[in-house]
Design an enzyme around this catalytic site. Structure first.
Site, PDB file in Angstrom:
ATOM      1  N   GLY A 193       0.929  -1.206   0.060  1.00  0.00           N
ATOM      2  CA  GLY A 193      -0.054  -0.077   0.086  1.00  0.00           C
ATOM      3  C   GLY A 193       0.820   1.240  -0.092  1.00  0.00           C
ATOM      4  N   THR A 197       5.054   2.054   5.787  1.00  0.00           N
ATOM      5  CA  THR A 197       3.730   1.593   6.024  1.00  0.00           C
ATOM      6  C   THR A 197       3.081   2.618   6.846  1.00  0.00           C
ATOM      7  OG1 THR A 197       2.237   0.061   7.030  1.00  0.00           O
ATOM      8  CG2 THR A 197       4.565  -0.157   7.666  1.00  0.00           C
ATOM      9  N   ASP A 211       0.865   1.839   8.483  1.00  0.00           N
ATOM     10  CA  ASP A 211       0.273   0.772   9.712  1.00  0.00           C
ATOM     11  C   ASP A 211       1.230   0.866  10.867  1.00  0.00           C
ATOM     12  OD1 ASP A 211      -2.248   0.157   8.418  1.00  0.00           O
ATOM     13  OD2 ASP A 211      -1.013  -1.439   7.071  1.00  0.00           O
ATOM     14  N   MET A 249      -7.990   3.302   9.340  1.00  0.00           N
ATOM     15  CA  MET A 249      -7.292   1.884   8.840  1.00  0.00           C
ATOM     16  C   MET A 249      -6.408   1.261  10.069  1.00  0.00           C
ATOM     17  SD  MET A 249      -5.869   2.760   5.128  1.00  0.00           S
ATOM     18  CE  MET A 249      -7.158   2.972   3.708  1.00  0.00           C
ATOM     19  N   GLY A 250      -6.004  -0.060   9.740  1.00  0.00           N
ATOM     20  CA  GLY A 250      -5.236  -0.784  10.593  1.00  0.00           C
ATOM     21  C   GLY A 250      -5.800  -2.152  10.887  1.00  0.00           C
ATOM     22  N   ARG A 251      -5.674  -3.025  10.139  1.00  0.00           N
ATOM     23  CA  ARG A 251      -6.325  -4.381  10.393  1.00  0.00           C
ATOM     24  C   ARG A 251      -6.279  -4.947  11.604  1.00  0.00           C
ATOM     25  NH1 ARG A 251      -3.824  -5.931   6.258  1.00  0.00           N
ATOM     26  NH2 ARG A 251      -5.103  -5.159   4.550  1.00  0.00           N
ATOM     27  N   GLU A 288     -11.176  -0.215  11.789  1.00  0.00           N
ATOM     28  CA  GLU A 288     -11.872  -0.992  10.785  1.00  0.00           C
ATOM     29  C   GLU A 288     -11.672  -2.581  11.211  1.00  0.00           C
ATOM     30  OE1 GLU A 288      -9.783  -0.662   6.865  1.00  0.00           O
ATOM     31  OE2 GLU A 288      -7.865  -1.656   7.750  1.00  0.00           O
ATOM     32  N   LEU A 344      -7.852   8.372   2.026  1.00  0.00           N
ATOM     33  CA  LEU A 344      -7.093   9.618   2.214  1.00  0.00           C
ATOM     34  C   LEU A 344      -6.016   9.412   3.218  1.00  0.00           C
ATOM     35  CD1 LEU A 344     -10.044  12.076   1.364  1.00  0.00           C
ATOM     36  CD2 LEU A 344      -7.674  12.019   0.318  1.00  0.00           C
ATOM     37  N   ARG A 362      -3.839   7.526   3.424  1.00  0.00           N
ATOM     38  CA  ARG A 362      -2.296   7.202   2.994  1.00  0.00           C
ATOM     39  C   ARG A 362      -1.934   7.721   1.969  1.00  0.00           C
ATOM     40  NH1 ARG A 362      -4.078   1.286   0.232  1.00  0.00           N
ATOM     41  NH2 ARG A 362      -4.696   2.144  -1.875  1.00  0.00           N
TER      42      ARG A 362
END
Lengths: 411, 411
Positions: A12, A141, A143, A187-189, A244, A299, A301
């Site tokens: 990403g 990243t 993340d 974000m951030g699985r 998320e 947005l 990222r």
């Protein structure tokens, strides 16, 4: 001996990944590289020999400066996972044939933990076939989930974006004198680094978000509803930040509690969405109030218009450090950031064995999650704050951020 | 004779509505107003006598500058519609009693066409009861749907935000070498002014969005799918901008084609959402491609971190002009912007009868919508471009935009 090098971007994009590319390019040229090649769409494009001479794309100091400030991967990216060496040696031979054809002495890959897997495998194969080519990883990243490094380039700018727009969303939520819930989906699985950045919204001029839910802990829907009910006793506008990837105790994503569409990428990751919508609607129905679900979405990222100068500078530095190390003979390493001090903020680069970084996911320490999982600690905030400092604003042309792009030769 | 004035903000906030408030405050003080009062939450708070002395909140030049750059309504807002005069004269008497109590000579209301209805009714009532109090409207709305005025303060900054993030989203969409559709959902219930601003993304360094759908024309789902299919023959990453308010020929909102949650505000407006998600999922299923739905959501109207200097300056000017006009004896007018020239851009203020503005909605002229309703014309782009020019960046403190807020007295 030739000093051709090649660089690629993978995974990403971030708003500062091109600053690392600029760092690789500039340092390689400064240290005497003959040609700096760029692979289009990472290792995937490399295998199709979609390879460009970076000097033809980055001709001037202005180009270099634009590159630093252009979000998203200049060279394009991929989510291509190399097979295990023993499963497909032909593919590895093909890669090394292409490296030989271009007379490459060092290979740089800018990416996250999936991308470091590529560096690990290629450097392993180099040992197997006794190749002198060096393989170096450049961390990237939003993340912030890479092991060993204090933090990852890309995270600081994403955190700054999240913190700043959270402040704006909180301001917007306060305009009407009515009960309202706003749920911001971040974000951030599996790791809550980005969601935790919403805590930075709390400052002298802002009450901050009211609740923060990271994916490191199970999410209890009933407890959430109860907590919101308590808050509504005290105030009208409630703003909640959720990852998320939050899941219930029985391992169901929140968005799976409702109708949703699901995609799986080639690394087997589900694409998540709909958590905020589900929770906002739930609260709206329970408390008969207005609700808003805001997905910060892509947005986070790619907001090159809101970057951290600390982040963009460090992104440049890790690119340069990777080149310097490779030219000094290092291989199979990733550049890491080492924090010497938080206040004043001092950070240096170092190298670390890529085998210990690839495929490892660093989560938020549980002791940094407080108040029964509804907030983050001061330690967390102190950890992030230095990373969002200062700005490198876009170069604005006719009212919009100017980018440098690879496919419009007119630039 | 006293020169107390009062000012309020009404309707949806913008990122520059406080610049108009700053213009009213500063000009009133400069022209000799004794006290400049602010009503909290518009006419609704006024009726509860939630009235503040602006000088206690805005003490220094720095405060004034922060006010200009703080998004969302500093005084709070409302969506309160005054009844017809004959239906509730008591309410009007109450309002004029409060005005008398505070010795008010002029009343300023910053808002859109619903808010101008308030100015219209109050100035009508002033005639009825022979009151000398002046009532002036100050235009504000990101929607740009006010009649007569060339454009509305708030629109330029929202357009700049939409144009800039569309560029970033397009960049992000190009990183992977795979088929992908991104649908950006943009505000604008019945008028496509904001959605059309996505056309500005097309410039030297950006291919722009591929399709633009405004609510002025019916949306044909089948034609849309066909069009996307054609585009996929030529390119991988397709970016579409749609208004949240697009409807099918039989007058159904697109989001009504799917499951959705619906709210209605006190002006009877449905709250829209889910259009992008529906279309992105549809395309994803038809073409077996990746899809993203991005709702620009609240940030369109509160992104104080991405404002147009032209817009923020004009917002200040219309506030000042309203005060100047009222002090010269005008009433029942709204300040309008008159474009003298687009290139070079020259724009002045004027006054217009508020009766001809209140409750009227200005739509995009059909001749500015082209290519069977899938794009906007060069005339439209030339109309918007001057409005997004130049920047007034936030005052950044510890890495985040600093705002001035009414309730944290420490500031």
């Amino acid at each position: 001996m030739s000093k051709n090098v090649i660089v690629g971007q993978s995974g990403g994009p971030t708003s500062v990944i091109n600053s690392s590319l600029a760092g690789v390019f500039k340092t390689a040229k400064d240290l005497g590289a003959d040609t700096v090649y760029g692979m289009r769409n990472g290792i995937q494009g490399f295998l199709e020999k979609r390879i460009v001479d970076m000097s033809e794309k980055i001709r001037t100091d202005l180009d270099l400066e634009l590159l630093k400030r252009t979000p998203s991967a200049f060279l394009g990216s991929c989510r291509y996972k190399l097979p295990e060496i023993n499963d497909n040696r032909e593919l590895y031979d093909k890669i090394f044939d292409i490296l030989k054809e271009y007379d490459i002495t060092a290979f740089f890959y800018i990416g996250g933990n999936d991308s470091m897997d590529t560096i690990k495998k290629l450097s392993d194969y180099a040992i197997l076939i006794n190749s002198p080519i060096r393989f170096m990883g450049v961390p990237k990243t939003i993340d912030n989930d890479l092991a060993v490094t204090d933090h990852t380039p890309g995270y600081g700018s994403a955190a700054k974006y999240i913190a700043s727009v959270s402040k704006e969303i909180i301001r917007d939520g306060l305009v009407y004198d009515i009960k309202q819930i706003t749920v911001i989906e971040i974000m951030g699985r599996n790791a809550g680094w980005l969601t935790g950045a919403a805590a930075l919204a709390s400052c002298e001029d802002c009450e901050g978000v009211d609740l923060i839910y990271l994916p490191e802990l199970p999410f209890d829907v009933d407890a959430f509803v109860e907590k919101v009910g308590e808050l509504f006793q005290k105030k009208n506008s409630i703003v909640v930040a959720v990852s998320e990837g939050i899941k219930t105790a029985d391992d169901k994503y929140i968005f799976e509690l409702t109708e949703h569409t699901e995609y799986v990428d080639s690394f087997g990751h589900k694409q998540l969405s709909g958590t905020a919508r589900y929770l906002a609607t739930l609260i709206s129905e329970k408390f008969n109030c207005k609700s808003r679900a805001i997905e910060l979405s892509t947005l986070q990222r790619c907001a090159g218009h809101m970057t951290s100068r600390v982040d963009i500078t460090e992104a440049y530095q890790v690119g340069g450090s990777a080149v310097k190390a490779a030219f000094e003979g290092e291989t199979a390493k990733m550049v890491i950031l080492k924090r010497v001090s938080s206040d004043p903020y001092i950070c240096t680069t170092d190298l670390y064995d890529v085998h210990k970084i690839a495929n490892v996911e660093k989560k938020v320490p549980l002791e940094w999650i407080t108040e029964n999982g509804t907030n983050v600690s001061e330690d967390f905030v102190n950890y992030i704050r230095p990373l969002i400092q200062a700005e490198l604003t876009p170069i604005m042309i006719t009212g919009q951020p100017r980018h440098i792009v690879i496919d419009r030769e007119s630039l």
